[in-house]
Design an enzyme around this catalytic site. Structure first.
Site, PDB file in Angstrom:
ATOM      1  N   GLY A   7      -2.130  23.574   0.509  1.00 14.52           N
ATOM      2  CA  GLY A   7      -2.406  24.857   1.170  1.00 14.52           C
ATOM      3  C   GLY A   7      -1.206  25.768   1.025  1.00 14.52           C
ATOM      4  O   GLY A   7      -0.195  25.576   1.710  1.00 14.52           O
ATOM      5  N   THR A   8      -1.306  26.746   0.113  1.00 15.16           N
ATOM      6  CA  THR A   8      -0.159  27.595  -0.171  1.00 15.16           C
ATOM      7  C   THR A   8      -0.418  28.981   0.402  1.00 15.16           C
ATOM      8  O   THR A   8      -0.468  29.975  -0.297  1.00 15.16           O
ATOM      9  CB  THR A   8       0.111  27.617  -1.689  1.00 15.16           C
ATOM     10  OG1 THR A   8       0.161  26.241  -2.133  1.00 15.16           O
ATOM     11  CG2 THR A   8       1.449  28.256  -2.013  1.00 15.16           C
ATOM     12  N   GLY A   9      -0.642  29.014   1.715  1.00 13.71           N
ATOM     13  CA  GLY A   9      -0.726  30.283   2.437  1.00 13.71           C
ATOM     14  C   GLY A   9       0.670  30.689   2.872  1.00 13.71           C
ATOM     15  O   GLY A   9       1.661  30.324   2.231  1.00 13.71           O
ATOM     16  N   ALA A  10       0.754  31.411   3.976  1.00  9.09           N
ATOM     17  CA  ALA A  10       2.038  31.896   4.466  1.00  9.09           C
ATOM     18  C   ALA A  10       2.960  30.723   4.770  1.00  9.09           C
ATOM     19  O   ALA A  10       4.116  30.686   4.332  1.00  9.09           O
ATOM     20  CB  ALA A  10       1.839  32.751   5.715  1.00  9.09           C
ATOM     21  N   LEU A  11       2.442  29.733   5.489  1.00 13.13           N
ATOM     22  CA  LEU A  11       3.274  28.631   5.954  1.00 13.13           C
ATOM     23  C   LEU A  11       3.647  27.674   4.818  1.00 13.13           C
ATOM     24  O   LEU A  11       4.827  27.416   4.560  1.00 13.13           O
ATOM     25  CB  LEU A  11       2.533  27.894   7.089  1.00 13.13           C
ATOM     26  CG  LEU A  11       3.297  26.813   7.824  1.00 13.13           C
ATOM     27  CD1 LEU A  11       2.977  26.860   9.325  1.00 13.13           C
ATOM     28  CD2 LEU A  11       2.966  25.432   7.278  1.00 13.13           C
ATOM     29  N   GLY A  12       2.635  27.178   4.097  1.00 11.76           N
ATOM     30  CA  GLY A  12       2.906  26.248   2.996  1.00 11.76           C
ATOM     31  C   GLY A  12       3.713  26.921   1.903  1.00 11.76           C
ATOM     32  O   GLY A  12       4.624  26.315   1.322  1.00 11.76           O
ATOM     33  N   LYS A 189       3.874  22.882  22.869  1.00 14.59           N
ATOM     34  CA  LYS A 189       3.538  24.041  22.043  1.00 14.59           C
ATOM     35  C   LYS A 189       2.249  24.705  22.538  1.00 14.59           C
ATOM     36  O   LYS A 189       2.090  25.930  22.454  1.00 14.59           O
ATOM     37  CB  LYS A 189       3.431  23.639  20.569  1.00 14.59           C
ATOM     38  CG  LYS A 189       3.345  24.879  19.682  1.00 14.59           C
ATOM     39  CD  LYS A 189       3.909  24.719  18.290  1.00 14.59           C
ATOM     40  CE  LYS A 189       4.046  26.095  17.646  1.00 14.59           C
ATOM     41  NZ  LYS A 189       3.593  26.139  16.257  1.00 14.59           N
ATOM     42  N   SER A 259      -1.186  34.317  15.553  1.00 12.37           N
ATOM     43  CA  SER A 259      -1.825  33.863  14.315  1.00 12.37           C
ATOM     44  C   SER A 259      -3.340  33.845  14.471  1.00 12.37           C
ATOM     45  O   SER A 259      -4.075  34.136  13.526  1.00 12.37           O
ATOM     46  CB  SER A 259      -1.303  32.488  13.924  1.00 12.37           C
ATOM     47  OG  SER A 259      -1.607  31.549  14.931  1.00 12.37           O
ATOM     48  N   GLU A 271      -8.983  28.551  14.634  1.00 10.46           N
ATOM     49  CA  GLU A 271      -8.670  27.115  14.798  1.00 10.46           C
ATOM     50  C   GLU A 271      -8.970  26.659  16.225  1.00 10.46           C
ATOM     51  O   GLU A 271      -8.071  26.249  16.964  1.00 10.46           O
ATOM     52  CB  GLU A 271      -7.197  26.884  14.456  1.00 10.46           C
ATOM     53  CG  GLU A 271      -6.866  27.222  13.010  1.00 10.46           C
ATOM     54  CD  GLU A 271      -5.458  26.800  12.619  1.00 10.46           C
ATOM     55  OE1 GLU A 271      -4.517  27.552  12.897  1.00 10.46           O
ATOM     56  OE2 GLU A 271      -5.321  25.683  12.081  1.00 10.46           O
TER      57      GLU A 271
END
Lengths: 312, 312
Positions: A7-12, A189, A259, A271
């Site tokens: 998963g190469t979104g913002a986080l990944g 969290k 988010s 989510e």
């Protein structure tokens, strides 16, 4: 160690790019952005320092990826039904899956796929957006808290592999905290995520708008207290002082769309199970009702369904 | 009998016009629409039958009005701070104030102004909009349930003056029910008003959108059950069958924007204290928490404040 980023979104994209820049062997899983990133690499803009990785290992299928020591799950939890297919080909026999997702209970799902001894959790305090294919804007924060998963979420202590992974991330400029008790860290969290993610969507509000209004502020605090009750039902104790810190901290933060609000505004699925449904369920299983959180969850499910209908 | 109508919006205008058409002596209090109505009268459009009253008694000050036998309070409850000034000049010594407003506890406020023996309550099931000055569009329903106010809301039974007023309204084509217990009738009306008024604003939804979604439907039912608990805290008992009827009835209604949603969309203040704040308070005074209703109330206070800020 070698890293797979699922998963190469913002986080990944952000963490993976930092790891690769520090010299590590990193492999990225992408979907729609795969061709673009394979050709043009990744671009990171950040208040720390902008950088470009012209060449990255980009894949659209985990079966084509090498087996890696650390497999970072950086998908949205709404994609987790894909994990039974995605994970097995890419985790080394003595490798570990590091779940960098929000919410509760995901590590247990991953353990059912790869085995109890190959799962860790990480809680990211990151403010970043994907602004285009392979183009990530890092805004603020980047710290990760790491913790070992154990069956039934018994406190796992600090392991050697936690320290190893922490060293890699710290070498890449990412501050790391080590948690002896992953479940406690996850509930802590949620003290922030449940009120602010939920109300930002339901009331169409930024964190500072919520904190400037008495009624909203009281509701935030009531919700935080219900999260504390939920944690208590799992024998995790969160002090009042922590709630006060979270409230204070949020007042001082710059105005911030959560988010979940970003997802909602872009008509992406929310989510909800990881952040609302699973905590409510484990508390209910322990005989504890969290009615204000349950109200938000019911409202959010309605809004999420309507939002995505409007998309088609 | 003579009637004063305080507040000539959709509700006051419609019922007052029906009473005048049937031959009764009716006097209307207005604010911004006063000159227009004094010159052009009232126009009613209705599926029953359209009609115009070219001449009506229109006033902008209760001090200029004759004292009347029945003074109908048809203002929004958000205007009730004006009642101590408005009521005394216009009620005959042996007259009665009929509160045709939503929510809980208003009759007790009125009794403090005019005395315990001069107050009745009425619950209107009316669907009507004011579409212009002196121009009212009646859409559906019109029945009123009448009940006597007594100190502490002890059940007041059926009085002679209830029958008299009922006869006047029925002569004007308005079906009337007589309630022996005004407080029970008020709580029963909240069974509908709390979930649908609240959620229609918070979730930007019509009644049929709410009923078509599982989560929203469950939340509606949870909220109704909390209203039943609130009524119980006042020793009023509402049967499960009544909830089922309300849910069924709402499914079968035509798609409907609630009165609170109409107010919200027109950036008018919401009737939050009468419909949410007072019921929560009396239940809390009896030691009963209604956390899901409290969540809606907190959310609505935030939205109401924001909505009216945006107005200026």
């Amino acid at each position: 160690m070698s890293y797979a980023i699922l998963g190469t979104g913002a986080l990944g994209g952000y963490y993976g790019a930092c790891l690769q820049r520090s010299g590590l062997d990193v492999h990225f899983l992408l979907r729609s952005d795969c061709d673009r990133v394979r050709t043009h690499g990744l671009v990171i803009e950040s208040p720390d320092d902008d950088f470009t990785l012209p060449q990255v290992n980009a894949y659209n299928d985990t079966a084509k990826m090498p087996q890696c020591d650390v497999v970072v799950v950086a998908l949205k939890t709404t994609q987790n039904h894909l994990l039974p297919k995605l994970l097995p080909p890419v985790v080394k026999d003595d490798g570990v899956v590091l779940v960098l997702q929000n919410g509760l209970g995901i590590e247990a799902e991953v353990a059912r796929i790869v085995g109890n001894n190959r799962v860790m959790g990480g809680l990211c305090f990151l403010c970043a957006n994907k602004v285009g294919a392979g183009h990530i804007l890092h805004l603020d924060y980047k710290e990760i808290t790491l913790g070992e998963y154990t069956p039934n979420y018994l406190a796992g202590g600090i392991s050697a592999r936690m320290r190893q992974i922490a060293a890699d991330f710290e070498g890449a400029g990412i501050p790391i905290k080590l948690a002896e008790d992953l479940l406690l860290a996850r509930w802590k969290k949620l003290v922030w995520n449940i009120p602010y993610n939920g109300l930002s969507v339901i009331l169409d509000a930024t964190t500072n708008e919520l904190m400037a209004d008495n009624s909203a502020c009281n509701l935030v605090e009531d919700l935080m207290r219900e999260v504390v009750l939920g944690a208590q039902s799992q024998e995790r104790h969160i002090a009042d002082k922590f709630l006060v810190q979270m409230l204070d901290h949020t007042v001082k933060m710059k105005p911030y769309r959560t988010s979940m609000k970003l997802d909602y505004d872009q008509k992406r699925p929310l989510e909800l199970e990881a952040i609302f449904g699973n905590p409510l369920q484990v508390a209910r299983n322990a005989g504890v009702d969290l009615p204000k959180i349950a109200t938000l969850y019911q409202q959010l499910k309605f809004l999420d369904a309507k939002n995505r209908q409007a998309n088609f």
